[in-house]
Scaffold this active site. Sequence first.
Site, PDB file in Angstrom:
ATOM      1  N   LYS A  44       0.829  -1.215   0.000  1.00 19.50           N
ATOM      2  CA  LYS A  44       0.000   0.000   0.000  1.00 19.50           C
ATOM      3  C   LYS A  44       0.859   1.260   0.000  1.00 19.50           C
ATOM      4  O   LYS A  44       0.463   2.292  -0.515  1.00 19.50           O
ATOM      5  CB  LYS A  44      -0.890   0.020   1.242  1.00 19.50           C
ATOM      6  CG  LYS A  44      -2.065  -0.942   1.171  1.00 19.50           C
ATOM      7  CD  LYS A  44      -3.251  -0.275   0.507  1.00 19.50           C
ATOM      8  CE  LYS A  44      -4.517  -1.102   0.557  1.00 19.50           C
ATOM      9  NZ  LYS A  44      -4.494  -2.401  -0.072  1.00 19.50           N
ATOM     10  N   ASP A 121     -10.460  -0.204   0.044  1.00 21.15           N
ATOM     11  CA  ASP A 121     -10.222   0.953   0.922  1.00 21.15           C
ATOM     12  C   ASP A 121     -10.178   2.282   0.175  1.00 21.15           C
ATOM     13  O   ASP A 121      -9.206   3.045   0.278  1.00 21.15           O
ATOM     14  CB  ASP A 121      -8.914   0.763   1.715  1.00 21.15           C
ATOM     15  CG  ASP A 121      -8.960  -0.495   2.568  1.00 21.15           C
ATOM     16  OD1 ASP A 121      -9.996  -1.175   2.549  1.00 21.15           O
ATOM     17  OD2 ASP A 121      -7.968  -0.793   3.253  1.00 21.15           O
ATOM     18  N   TRP A 223      -7.939 -13.360  -0.496  1.00 23.42           N
ATOM     19  CA  TRP A 223      -6.915 -12.402  -0.032  1.00 23.42           C
ATOM     20  C   TRP A 223      -6.924 -12.619   1.470  1.00 23.42           C
ATOM     21  O   TRP A 223      -7.847 -12.187   2.162  1.00 23.42           O
ATOM     22  CB  TRP A 223      -7.346 -10.990  -0.400  1.00 23.42           C
ATOM     23  CG  TRP A 223      -6.529  -9.858   0.151  1.00 23.42           C
ATOM     24  CD1 TRP A 223      -6.146  -9.677   1.452  1.00 23.42           C
ATOM     25  CD2 TRP A 223      -6.008  -8.728  -0.566  1.00 23.42           C
ATOM     26  NE1 TRP A 223      -5.423  -8.521   1.585  1.00 23.42           N
ATOM     27  CE2 TRP A 223      -5.331  -7.909   0.356  1.00 23.42           C
ATOM     28  CE3 TRP A 223      -6.067  -8.320  -1.895  1.00 23.42           C
ATOM     29  CZ2 TRP A 223      -4.712  -6.709   0.002  1.00 23.42           C
ATOM     30  CZ3 TRP A 223      -5.448  -7.127  -2.255  1.00 23.42           C
ATOM     31  CH2 TRP A 223      -4.773  -6.341  -1.312  1.00 23.42           C
ATOM     32  N   ASP A 224      -5.955 -13.357   1.963  1.00 26.37           N
ATOM     33  CA  ASP A 224      -6.055 -13.844   3.334  1.00 26.37           C
ATOM     34  C   ASP A 224      -5.303 -12.957   4.325  1.00 26.37           C
ATOM     35  O   ASP A 224      -4.080 -12.912   4.329  1.00 26.37           O
ATOM     36  CB  ASP A 224      -5.544 -15.290   3.407  1.00 26.37           C
ATOM     37  CG  ASP A 224      -6.272 -16.057   4.481  1.00 26.37           C
ATOM     38  OD1 ASP A 224      -6.514 -15.461   5.547  1.00 26.37           O
ATOM     39  OD2 ASP A 224      -6.615 -17.240   4.267  1.00 26.37           O
ATOM     40  N   ASN A 225      -6.090 -12.278   5.171  1.00 25.51           N
ATOM     41  CA  ASN A 225      -5.490 -11.370   6.162  1.00 25.51           C
ATOM     42  C   ASN A 225      -5.309 -12.024   7.533  1.00 25.51           C
ATOM     43  O   ASN A 225      -5.123 -11.323   8.529  1.00 25.51           O
ATOM     44  CB  ASN A 225      -6.377 -10.128   6.322  1.00 25.51           C
ATOM     45  CG  ASN A 225      -6.301  -9.208   5.116  1.00 25.51           C
ATOM     46  OD1 ASN A 225      -5.240  -9.056   4.515  1.00 25.51           O
ATOM     47  ND2 ASN A 225      -7.419  -8.600   4.758  1.00 25.51           N
ATOM     48  N   ASN A 258      -1.662 -12.278   2.987  1.00 27.63           N
ATOM     49  CA  ASN A 258      -1.127 -10.929   3.217  1.00 27.63           C
ATOM     50  C   ASN A 258      -0.686 -10.918   4.683  1.00 27.63           C
ATOM     51  O   ASN A 258      -1.498 -10.686   5.569  1.00 27.63           O
ATOM     52  CB  ASN A 258      -2.247  -9.903   2.965  1.00 27.63           C
ATOM     53  CG  ASN A 258      -1.820  -8.485   3.248  1.00 27.63           C
ATOM     54  OD1 ASN A 258      -0.678  -8.090   2.993  1.00 27.63           O
ATOM     55  ND2 ASN A 258      -2.733  -7.686   3.797  1.00 27.63           N
TER      56      ASN A 258
HETATM   57  C1  GDL Z   1      -7.436  -4.295   4.420  1.00 28.68           C
HETATM   58  C2  GDL Z   1      -6.584  -4.023   3.225  1.00 28.68           C
HETATM   59  C3  GDL Z   1      -5.180  -4.583   3.370  1.00 28.68           C
HETATM   60  C4  GDL Z   1      -4.708  -4.569   4.814  1.00 28.68           C
HETATM   61  C5  GDL Z   1      -5.673  -5.426   5.601  1.00 28.68           C
HETATM   62  C6  GDL Z   1      -5.337  -5.630   7.071  1.00 28.68           C
HETATM   63  C7  GDL Z   1      -7.693  -5.793   1.901  1.00 28.68           C
HETATM   64  C8  GDL Z   1      -8.334  -6.171   0.610  1.00 28.68           C
HETATM   65  N1  GDL Z   1      -7.229  -4.530   2.011  1.00 28.68           N
HETATM   66  O1  GDL Z   1      -8.575  -3.972   4.408  1.00 28.68           O
HETATM   67  O2  GDL Z   1      -4.326  -3.820   2.567  1.00 28.68           O
HETATM   68  O3  GDL Z   1      -3.421  -5.066   4.940  1.00 28.68           O
HETATM   69  O4  GDL Z   1      -6.947  -4.836   5.542  1.00 28.68           O
HETATM   70  O5  GDL Z   1      -5.311  -4.441   7.777  1.00 28.68           O
HETATM   71  O6  GDL Z   1      -7.636  -6.589   2.798  1.00 28.68           O
END
Ligand code: GDL
Length: 429
Positions: A44, A121, A223-225, A258
Amino acid sequence: MKSNFICGTLEGFYGRPWRLDQRLQLFEWMKEWDGMNTYMYAPKDDLYHRSKWRELYPEKELSVLKNLIQSCHKKELDFIYAIAPGLDIMYSDENDWNFLVKKVNQLREIGCKQFAILFDDIPSKLSDNDQNSFSSFARAHAQITNRLFKHLSGLSLLFCPTVYCGQMADYDIKGNAYLNELGELLHEEIGIFWTGPKVVSVEIKVESIKELQQVIKRKPIIWDNLHANDYDIRQIFFGPYSGRSLELKNEVAGILSNPNCQFWANYNPLRTLGMFNVEIDSWNPRQAFLESSREWIRYFGNEELTVDEIQLLGDCYYTQGQMGEHGIQIVKSIQWILNHPTEEWNDYLDTFKSFEVRLNSLCAKLMATTNRELLYDFYLAIWELREETEYVSKWVEWKQSGKGEFQSPEIVPRRKGILYEFQDIIHSD
Ligand code: GDL
């Protein structure tokens, strides 16, 4: 044979992007491990990825990116470059379209063959001009993304919607107009990202994904957070890939993790994702964590560290809202000690004391590690844990001594400032 299932790492967090040498280390790992085939570049805070998406990379930055792409390909991994124009793009403006094309072409010239366009975002309202050209937000997104896909003539394109989790759709995915429209309008070969029921999803259920498929008319890419920590600097996650069943793999087109901003924290999270991807029979995150930790120790730069100590560290900082076995035991013992008279402390005191000894030993060894980068990445987490442990320890000593008033050690008075003031006010009730 290369699998079609996308699985790998997504550098998509807020904060300081990783350095070239760290990314090269990542590629080494991913090449060595089973199950990982893709790296997506989406930091980002790379200026040219998001804030200044219209600007081409200057020569110096471009040559670093070129090196990165080549190194990734040399390890037979796929490299995806993501661009995030959503903060201020004018969807109906031909000039903005031309900026986008020029940027993508610049990346193609240095060898990039896969792309993503991200609209996470961002302000979810069209500008006045765009409202004259598009009847909805989804139409604007679909139009520009389809156009880019056509421009890329045969190269792959992934898309991150503005509504990218159940929570953002008010948990009514079927009723979400934006997602339904995207499902209809977006070219069928364009992959769509999804983070699960929440931005950070501790669990992702197969049924929820099946429901989403009906709406977006394709299998999403996760998209795994799960191990992301950019939203809270006091958190760090060393735990395994968990909260997802093996069946999930049949319902999604891929999984990209991620993870933590701190590069060296990501061994277990990423290693165990690879293990999850190749596992067929049954998934045991704990087993994977123990196995991965035994490999991780190699990178600590201090041969005196033991696997037990590494696993203890991992157990204290596991995954979002969860601790590993040792972490759970220690919290339980502290809770017991604080709420019961000394005569009833028994084993709980032993658990706490032994934790304190092991933690101190772990910290001393980390301080002496030759992998200084790893130490700096973990500094805040281990420092705070040690301080709080010391605090409890002093309290235990005082309680056992039966003497006067408790003299708190220095740490708590030292923690002052605007955030503590805010927290006091906000959480006072
Ligand atoms: C988010 C952001 C990501 C960020 C994550 C955790 C997505 C699609 N976008 O919303 O860049 O790292 O939260 O804070 O997940």
